[in-house]
Design an enzyme around this catalytic site. Structure first.
Site, mmCIF file in Angstrom:
data_model
loop_
_atom_site.group_PDB
_atom_site.id
_atom_site.type_symbol
_atom_site.label_atom_id
_atom_site.label_comp_id
_atom_site.label_asym_id
_atom_site.label_seq_id
_atom_site.Cartn_x
_atom_site.Cartn_y
_atom_site.Cartn_z
ATOM 1 N N HIS A 77 119.025 4.351 -1.274
ATOM 2 C CA HIS A 77 118.433 5.529 -0.630
ATOM 3 C C HIS A 77 117.413 5.086 0.410
ATOM 4 C CE1 HIS A 77 119.350 8.771 -3.919
ATOM 5 N NE2 HIS A 77 120.420 8.139 -3.479
ATOM 6 N N TYR A 206 111.612 16.001 -4.286
ATOM 7 C CA TYR A 206 110.357 16.239 -5.007
ATOM 8 C C TYR A 206 109.848 17.604 -4.540
ATOM 9 C CZ TYR A 206 109.904 11.401 -6.654
ATOM 10 O OH TYR A 206 110.092 10.204 -7.288
ATOM 11 N N PRO A 299 105.686 9.369 -14.632
ATOM 12 C CA PRO A 299 106.885 8.904 -13.912
ATOM 13 C C PRO A 299 107.012 9.387 -12.462
ATOM 14 C CG PRO A 299 107.465 10.556 -15.558
ATOM 15 C CD PRO A 299 106.013 10.292 -15.727
ATOM 16 N N LYS A 303 107.330 4.281 -11.073
ATOM 17 C CA LYS A 303 106.750 2.935 -11.096
ATOM 18 C C LYS A 303 106.890 2.184 -12.427
ATOM 19 C CE LYS A 303 105.475 2.373 -7.007
ATOM 20 N NZ LYS A 303 106.853 2.328 -6.548
ATOM 21 N N TYR A 389 105.861 3.740 -2.548
ATOM 22 C CA TYR A 389 107.061 4.164 -3.280
ATOM 23 C C TYR A 389 108.144 3.087 -3.203
ATOM 24 C CZ TYR A 389 110.384 7.500 -5.271
ATOM 25 O OH TYR A 389 111.285 8.136 -6.096
#
Ligand SMILES: Cc1cc2nc3c(=O)[nH]c(=O)nc-3n(C[C@H](O)[C@H](O)[C@H](O)COP(=O)(O)OP(=O)(O)OC[C@H]3O[C@@H](n4cnc5c(N)ncnc54)[C@H](O)[C@@H]3O)c2cc1C
Length: 396
Positions: A77, A206, A299, A303, A389
């Protein structure tokens, strides 16, 4: 019951991602280890947990020769979608920081590492019980346990690696006088489902929503993983599959700008608590903690598994230099070096969690929305999210 004694350079407690990867990296360094796990191999392999691998974890697995299936079957991704009502923005990590993430389930990472362990032909004991740690401040620490045949055993080692997760016996073996616990709770949990349906999105969504956060993730082209923010004391029995899909459709914006969420059969569902937790130091005498044994993050920032991998990348090098070459610098620095990244990721996970989960009053909601708009519209803010990220270097 008689006790069988043995000795080995390293005993690793726990065959989660941290323990299995450490065992493999040590094997590549020519350092022998014994691996102890309280559950069966099948149980560990089937445990549905994390699924996003940051670029440094992928490079680590590639470098260790266990990245082939990930490259073949995983999904690369470029970034994530960040959403709030009526708006969805794509953050392109590759454009922003030159790094991507991979979708590959923890179950698959575990399978690959278990195969590597088997191929290495080194000793592993599953379904052990009564694991206890001894003599950690001496030169000859040992681990006692009862094996799956009921034989009581003791293994003397030069170092013990506590990779036994949040509930294992390693962290509690460190005396209170030398250990400090840093903890933060959240007034909500995640309800997670695994669904037998193709994802309705190309990359993770998200979503901030007045009803609470939602996340659309996936495990493959055919299997979706989705989450909803629920109250910390909620009960999964309150959530029928229909209620879950309805809430997901609302929060993820079904119908918004022509986008639709496709529901499907729920294969697994459960509620996961959210916490931030760090235990310092990560070394006491000859015991080295790694992964969830030393730290837990909510979560939201994906990580947990990645931090476990980063810890053992450092630890394997430190133990190899010490036990094989007699150089102690990396082992002496392990706790401080690992904690730098742990605290960075702890902050990032806390920040993502606070930005995206509905909490507080309407004023707090406006601040969250202001922050989301800033991340979506400012390249500098987006790059900061992307850098964290997609993963900081292992030795950050
Ligand atoms: C329910 C759940 C869902 C999660 N979902 C996500 C997610 O969606 N995304 C994300 O990024 N992260 C998620 N995480 C976090 C992520 O899975 C962990 O950070 C990661 O598994 C850490 O790996 P680890 O090897 O340190 O610990 P673990 O995976 O916990 O492994 C520890 C191992 O030690 C074993 N053990 C325990 N006690 C003993 C003992 N006495 N003797 C021997 N062995 C013992 C355990 O059985 C286990 O196999 C989730 C965690 C949980 C618990």
């Amino acid at each position: 019951m008689s006790t069988v004694s043995d000795s080995v350079p390293v005993v690793i407690i726990g065959a989660g991602p941290a323990g299995l990867l450490l065992a493999h990296l040590l094997d590549l360094e020519g350092v022998e280890s014994v691996l102890l796990e309280v559950r069966s191999a099948e149980y560990v392999m089937g445990r549905i947990r994390a699924g996003v691998l940051e670029s440094s974890t992928v490079e680590l697995l590639d470098g260790a020769g266990v990245g082939d299936r990930l490259r073949r079957e995983g999904m690369e991704h470029r970034g994530i979608h960040l959403q709030w009502p009526e708006e969805r923005h794509h953050l392109d990590f590759v454009d922003l920081v030159g790094r991507s993430v991979w979708i590959y389930g923890q179950t698959e990472v575990t399978k690959d590492l278990m195969q590597a362990r088997e191929a290495a032909g080194q000793e592993s004991h599953y379904e052990v019980s009564s694991v206890s740690l001894h003599g950690l401040e001496s030169d000859r620490p040992s681990v006692r346990f009862v094996d799956s045949d009921g034989v009581r055993r003791e293994i003397v080692a030069r170092a013990v690696a506590g990779c036994d997760g949040f509930h294992g016996p390693s962290r509690p073996a460190i005396p209170d006088r030398v250990q400090q616990i840093w903890e933060h709770g959240y007034p909500y949990s995640w309800l997670g489902i695994l669904a037998d349906v193709a994802p309705s999105t190309d990359e993770l969504i998200y979503a901030w929503h007045p009803d609470g956060f939602a996340l659309h993730s996936m495990r493959s082209d055919a299997v979706s993983r989705l989450y909803l923010q629920v109250d910390a004391d909620d009960d999964i029995a309150n959530w029928s599959d229909d209620r879950i899909w309805t809430a997901l459709a609302t929060r993820l914006g079904d119908g918004q700008h022509g986008w639709h969420l496709t529901p499907g059969p729920v294969l697994d569902k459960g509620i996961l608590p959210m916490r931030s937790f760090v235990a310092t130091p990560m070394r006491h005498g000859r015991l080295f903690l790694a992964g969830d044994a030393a730290h837990v993050v909510p979560p939201t920032g994906a990580k947990g598994l990645n931090l476990a991998a980063a810890d053992v990348a450092l630890l394997s090098r430190a133990l190899a230099e010490w036990l094989r070459d007699g150089r102690t610098e990396l082992a002496d620095a392990y706790s401080d070096t690992a904690l730098r990244r742990v605290w960075r990721c702890t902050h990032f996970s806390w920040w993502m969690t606070n930005m995206l989960h509905r909490q507080g009053d309407d004023f707090d909601a406006q601040l969250q929305l202001a922050q989301l708009r800033w991340v979506a519209r400012s390249d500098a803010a987006a790059a900061a999210l992307a850098e964290n990220y997609a993963g900081l270097p292992i030795g950050y």
